[in-house]
Design an enzyme around this catalytic site. Structure first.
Site, PDB file in Angstrom:
ATOM      1  CE  LYS A   1      -4.447  -1.080   1.993  1.00  0.00           C
ATOM      2  NZ  LYS A   1      -5.311  -0.803   3.121  1.00  0.00           N
TER       3      LYS A   1
ATOM      4  CG  ASP B   1      -8.746   1.546   3.428  1.00  0.00           C
ATOM      5  OD1 ASP B   1      -9.536   0.714   2.958  1.00  0.00           O
ATOM      6  OD2 ASP B   1      -7.519   1.331   3.517  1.00  0.00           O
TER       7      ASP B   1
END
Ligand code: NAP
Length: 301
Positions: free
Chosen positions: A71, A108
């Site tokens: 990520k 997210d």
């Protein structure tokens, strides 16, 4: 779902990736929307990340999700980084446009906020205590800052690491209060007594260590505070069980997981997916997995 030569490709990269639930959730949404896309999981060893990024681009993928451990590392391999991803410091979604331009996003925070909306909780002007200060906490903090909370206290075991997180966000928080407190500090229950929302972003309580829980003084926490655990395996952690026993409203991490996937889906396809279809696919997959191997159901995204 019929795969032809014209089907557009989507996927998720991670290492390991075999336990990812994203193919199940995303393909359920694709089928329900009757779109000509297919979504697969790809194991990408960290040392092969730049080659995988170029390969997916060369193969005209429409986009893909990115999970642990890529990520952060992928950010340098992309052409553009969206503002949310830049501030959170991680990318979980890549969109490749027809000119090969690769843009990194982070969905997210959107997923986390969908979990709050689901409980009719409006963050504006509210006081929040977050347990933990890792990757998930970054997305939670940024989601809450964007929605105008009054204060966030990071309650942690390691204050030194969490101070760095405060430093990271300080250019983006304006007048809002963002501070750190250790779990052993007598001021921790005082922060709990002011909180409208308590969010767990540590892995404590996640399968297989069901007994885990950050210390919470239930007598201190306001009775009407919402308790939100970003963990979704199990669906009800010890924290949520105890919160319920003390009369609190609760939320688990399923809506966040589905919500971040739904936001990625919309970035790739331009279509809002059916959240209920995605949620049902996730629940079924978790139930099947738990029935087969009760201790193995702990992989994220
Ligand atoms: P991470 O980056 O490793 O951060 C974990 C945080 O928890 C750190 O602050 C760490 O503190 C703390 N922590 C870890 N073990 C601890 C322990 N034994 N005692 C006290 N504190 C501890 O992990 P993450 O990526 O943020 O993931 C955290 C959890 O969120 C996982 O359970 C994951 O499944 C879940 N998650 C859910 C979603 C969703 O969509 N629902 C999305 C992302 C993550 P130190 O800094 O001291 O190590």
């Amino acid at each position: 779902m019929k795969i032809t030569g014209q089907t557009k490709n989507l996927g998720v990269i991670g290492w390991p990736i075999a336990h990812s639930l994203s193919p199940i959730i995303q393909n359920a949404a694709i089928e329900a929307a009757d779109l000509d896309y297919a979504y697969m999981a790809f194991p990408v060893d960290p040392e092969d990340l730049p080659a995988a990024v170029s390969g997916l681009q060369a193969c005209h993928f429409r986009g893909y999700n990115v999970t642990i451990p890529h990520k952060q590392n992928i950010m340098g391999d992309l052409d553009e980084i969206d503002e949310d991803a830049e501030i959170i410091g991680a990318v979980n979604t890549v969109v490749i446009d027809p000119d090969y331009l690769m843009t990194g996003y982070n969905t997210d925070a959107t997923g986390f906020l969908m979990g709050l909306e689901d409980k009719s909780f409006s963050p504006r002007g509210k006081h929040v205590v977050i347990l933990g200060a890792g990757g998930a906490a970054h997305a939670v903090i940024w989601g809450l800052v964007k929605r105008g909370v009054a204060s966030i206290t990071l309650a942690v075991r390691n204050t030194e690491k969490a101070e760095k997180v405060v430093e990271h966000f300080s250019p983006h928080v304006d007048e809002m209060k963002l501070d750190v407190i250790g779990w052993a500090n007598p001021a921790y229950p005082i922060a709990l007594s002011a909180a409208d929302l308590l969010v767990n972003t540590t892995p404590l309580g996640m399968l297989p260590k069901l007994d885990g829980m950050a210390p919470v003084d239930w007598e201190a926490l306001k009775p009407d505070a919402l308790v939100y655990d970003v963990i979704y395996t199990p669906a009800e952690t010890r924290l949520l069980r105890e919160a319920k026993e003390h009369g609190h409203r609760i939320q688990n991490g399923e809506t966040m997981l589905v919500g971040q996937g739904a936001a990625s889906f919309e970035l790739w396809t331009g279509v809002k997916p059916d959240l209920e279809v995605m949620r049902t696919a996730l629940r079924q997959a978790l139930d099947e997995r738990n029935a087969k191997r009760p201790l193995a159901a702990f992989c994220i995204s």
